[in-house]
Design a protein around this motif. Structure first.
Motif, mmCIF file in Angstrom:
data_model
loop_
_atom_site.group_PDB
_atom_site.id
_atom_site.type_symbol
_atom_site.label_atom_id
_atom_site.label_comp_id
_atom_site.label_asym_id
_atom_site.label_seq_id
_atom_site.Cartn_x
_atom_site.Cartn_y
_atom_site.Cartn_z
ATOM 1 N N TYR A 19 -16.142 -3.203 1.995
ATOM 2 C CA TYR A 19 -14.862 -2.838 1.401
ATOM 3 C C TYR A 19 -13.815 -3.916 1.664
ATOM 4 C CZ TYR A 19 -10.468 -0.461 0.493
ATOM 5 O OH TYR A 19 -9.220 -0.151 0.026
ATOM 6 N N ALA A 20 -13.777 -4.415 2.887
ATOM 7 C CA ALA A 20 -12.794 -5.440 3.235
ATOM 8 C C ALA A 20 -12.950 -6.672 2.360
ATOM 9 C CB ALA A 20 -12.935 -5.810 4.710
ATOM 10 N N GLU A 21 -14.188 -7.045 2.079
ATOM 11 C CA GLU A 21 -14.420 -8.222 1.234
ATOM 12 C C GLU A 21 -13.940 -7.978 -0.188
ATOM 13 O OE1 GLU A 21 -15.360 -11.905 -0.077
ATOM 14 O OE2 GLU A 21 -15.284 -11.192 1.999
ATOM 15 N N GLU A 22 -14.199 -6.774 -0.722
ATOM 16 C CA GLU A 22 -13.793 -6.468 -2.085
ATOM 17 C C GLU A 22 -12.281 -6.327 -2.217
ATOM 18 O OE1 GLU A 22 -14.546 -2.847 -5.232
ATOM 19 O OE2 GLU A 22 -16.284 -3.834 -4.352
ATOM 20 N N ALA A 23 -11.637 -5.803 -1.187
ATOM 21 C CA ALA A 23 -10.198 -5.517 -1.259
ATOM 22 C C ALA A 23 -9.335 -6.673 -0.756
ATOM 23 C CB ALA A 23 -9.882 -4.259 -0.438
ATOM 24 N N ARG A 24 -9.958 -7.769 -0.380
ATOM 25 C CA ARG A 24 -9.257 -8.845 0.329
ATOM 26 C C ARG A 24 -8.030 -9.352 -0.414
ATOM 27 N NH1 ARG A 24 -10.958 -14.323 0.565
ATOM 28 N NH2 ARG A 24 -12.834 -13.635 -0.537
ATOM 29 N N ASN A 25 -8.129 -9.508 -1.734
ATOM 30 C CA ASN A 25 -7.010 -10.044 -2.520
ATOM 31 C C ASN A 25 -6.441 -9.014 -3.485
ATOM 32 O OD1 ASN A 25 -7.304 -12.693 -1.378
ATOM 33 N ND2 ASN A 25 -9.093 -12.973 -2.694
ATOM 34 N N GLY A 26 -6.603 -7.735 -3.139
ATOM 35 C CA GLY A 26 -6.240 -6.671 -4.066
ATOM 36 C C GLY A 26 -4.789 -6.695 -4.516
ATOM 37 N N LEU A 27 -3.878 -6.986 -3.625
ATOM 38 C CA LEU A 27 -2.457 -6.971 -3.982
ATOM 39 C C LEU A 27 -2.072 -8.108 -4.922
ATOM 40 C CD1 LEU A 27 -0.630 -5.966 -0.665
ATOM 41 C CD2 LEU A 27 -0.647 -4.697 -2.821
ATOM 42 N N ALA A 35 6.047 -4.758 -5.802
ATOM 43 C CA ALA A 35 7.466 -4.454 -5.992
ATOM 44 C C ALA A 35 7.893 -3.269 -5.127
ATOM 45 C CB ALA A 35 7.754 -4.181 -7.462
ATOM 46 N N MET A 36 7.096 -2.222 -5.090
ATOM 47 C CA MET A 36 7.449 -1.050 -4.281
ATOM 48 C C MET A 36 7.400 -1.374 -2.796
ATOM 49 S SD MET A 36 8.405 1.468 -6.161
ATOM 50 C CE MET A 36 8.291 2.919 -5.104
ATOM 51 N N LEU A 37 6.426 -2.172 -2.385
ATOM 52 C CA LEU A 37 6.351 -2.579 -0.987
ATOM 53 C C LEU A 37 7.562 -3.429 -0.598
ATOM 54 C CD1 LEU A 37 2.550 -3.416 -0.843
ATOM 55 C CD2 LEU A 37 3.685 -1.558 0.401
ATOM 56 N N ALA A 38 8.029 -4.261 -1.524
ATOM 57 C CA ALA A 38 9.202 -5.094 -1.251
ATOM 58 C C ALA A 38 10.457 -4.246 -1.100
ATOM 59 C CB ALA A 38 9.383 -6.122 -2.363
ATOM 60 N N VAL A 39 10.611 -3.229 -1.938
ATOM 61 C CA VAL A 39 11.764 -2.327 -1.821
ATOM 62 C C VAL A 39 11.707 -1.586 -0.482
ATOM 63 C CG1 VAL A 39 12.847 -0.255 -2.760
ATOM 64 C CG2 VAL A 39 12.070 -2.063 -4.302
ATOM 65 N N PHE A 40 10.538 -1.092 -0.153
ATOM 66 C CA PHE A 40 10.332 -0.401 1.132
ATOM 67 C C PHE A 40 10.739 -1.315 2.290
ATOM 68 C CE2 PHE A 40 7.174 0.461 4.590
ATOM 69 C CZ PHE A 40 7.605 1.722 4.954
ATOM 70 N N PRO A 55 -8.659 -2.281 6.259
ATOM 71 C CA PRO A 55 -8.881 -3.603 6.860
ATOM 72 C C PRO A 55 -7.606 -4.378 7.173
ATOM 73 C CG PRO A 55 -9.327 -3.687 4.510
ATOM 74 C CD PRO A 55 -9.056 -2.242 4.837
ATOM 75 N N GLY A 56 -6.444 -3.762 6.980
ATOM 76 C CA GLY A 56 -5.195 -4.359 7.423
ATOM 77 C C GLY A 56 -4.515 -5.287 6.447
ATOM 78 N N ASN A 57 -4.990 -5.322 5.201
ATOM 79 C CA ASN A 57 -4.396 -6.252 4.235
ATOM 80 C C ASN A 57 -2.932 -5.918 3.946
ATOM 81 O OD1 ASN A 57 -6.943 -7.334 4.074
ATOM 82 N ND2 ASN A 57 -7.497 -6.216 2.230
ATOM 83 N N THR A 58 -2.634 -4.650 3.730
ATOM 84 C CA THR A 58 -1.263 -4.260 3.415
ATOM 85 C C THR A 58 -0.382 -4.347 4.659
ATOM 86 O OG1 THR A 58 -2.187 -2.746 1.770
ATOM 87 C CG2 THR A 58 0.144 -2.526 2.246
ATOM 88 N N THR A 59 -0.959 -4.076 5.824
ATOM 89 C CA THR A 59 -0.228 -4.267 7.076
ATOM 90 C C THR A 59 0.249 -5.712 7.181
ATOM 91 O OG1 THR A 59 -1.964 -2.822 7.985
ATOM 92 C CG2 THR A 59 -0.299 -3.644 9.518
ATOM 93 N N ALA A 60 -0.669 -6.634 6.928
ATOM 94 C CA ALA A 60 -0.332 -8.056 7.003
ATOM 95 C C ALA A 60 0.703 -8.439 5.943
ATOM 96 C CB ALA A 60 -1.593 -8.898 6.843
#
Length: 210
Positions: A19-27, A35-40, A55-60
């Protein structure tokens, strides 16, 4: 509740690496999500918990936006992947149903597609936990898939799993958030892109200052 938590924990640990490999560049391909993450990130004042961080991608990503953020995930396998990929950040194993966090200390909570394995009947307890750990004036951002169905899968990312994916109507989630003590700040409902099966909803809510 224990049965679904156990199967969810085991399944996501089984597929953590794939999953981590597939989601690595998801954003990279989700401009509305960014945009919503930036407003947050602009609104939050204080530490942020990324609950169900995977896997911590959005955390990072939130860290790059300047937030003091840490991750919590039910799956030890996901936490191990996140720690390896993002050694400069803190990740721990935990459950959204009973957070090992003090009351009223967080400036923000992110639940980015992490309620998708939670049965609707357990959402009030989860949202109550989000409310408990937020400081007055704190913000919660939720992302989830829109539908009124549960989809059970037994195979995913090349492995045998047992996972229920609950897709929720936005009006139900909004109602449960209000019942938990949150005030709606913004909602985004968008159509699915080429990689998705359903509409996507993002909700930004706030815990009142008193």
């Amino acid at each position: 509740m224990t049965d679904y938590l156990d199967s969810t924990r085991e399944s996501w640990t089984t597929v953590a690496e794939a999953y981590a490999e597939e989601a690595r560049n998801g954003l990279d391909f989700k401009p509305f999500s960014r945009a919503m993450l930036a407003v947050f990130a602009e609104l939050v004042d204080g530490p942020v918990a990324d609950l169900g961080c995977g896997p911590g991608n959005t955390t990072a990503y939130l860290h790059k936006l300047g937030l003091d953020v840490f991750g919590i995930d039910l799956s030890p396998g996901m936490v191990a992947v996140a720690r390896r990929a993002h050694p400069h950040l803190s990740f721990d194993v935990g459950t959204m149903t009973a957070l090992d966090l003090p009351e009223g200390q967080l400036g923000g909570v992110l639940a980015w597609y992490s309620i998708v394995n939670t049965p609707p009947k357990d959402l009030p307890a989860v949202f109550a936990e989000f409310h408990r750990v937020l400081a007055p004036g704190g913000h919660l951002l939720i992302g989830f898939q829109v539908r009124t169905e549960t989809r059970h899968i037994t195979e995913g990312f090349g492995s045998t799993v047992s996972l229920d994916f609950h897709r929720q109507p936005p009006e139900l989630v909004a109602s449960l958030l209000r019942a938990a003590g949150f005030r709606m700040v913004a909602q985004l409902l968008r159509e699915p892109d080429d990689t998705e099966r359903s509409q996507q909803a993002h909700m930004l809510v706030k815990k009142d200052d008193f």
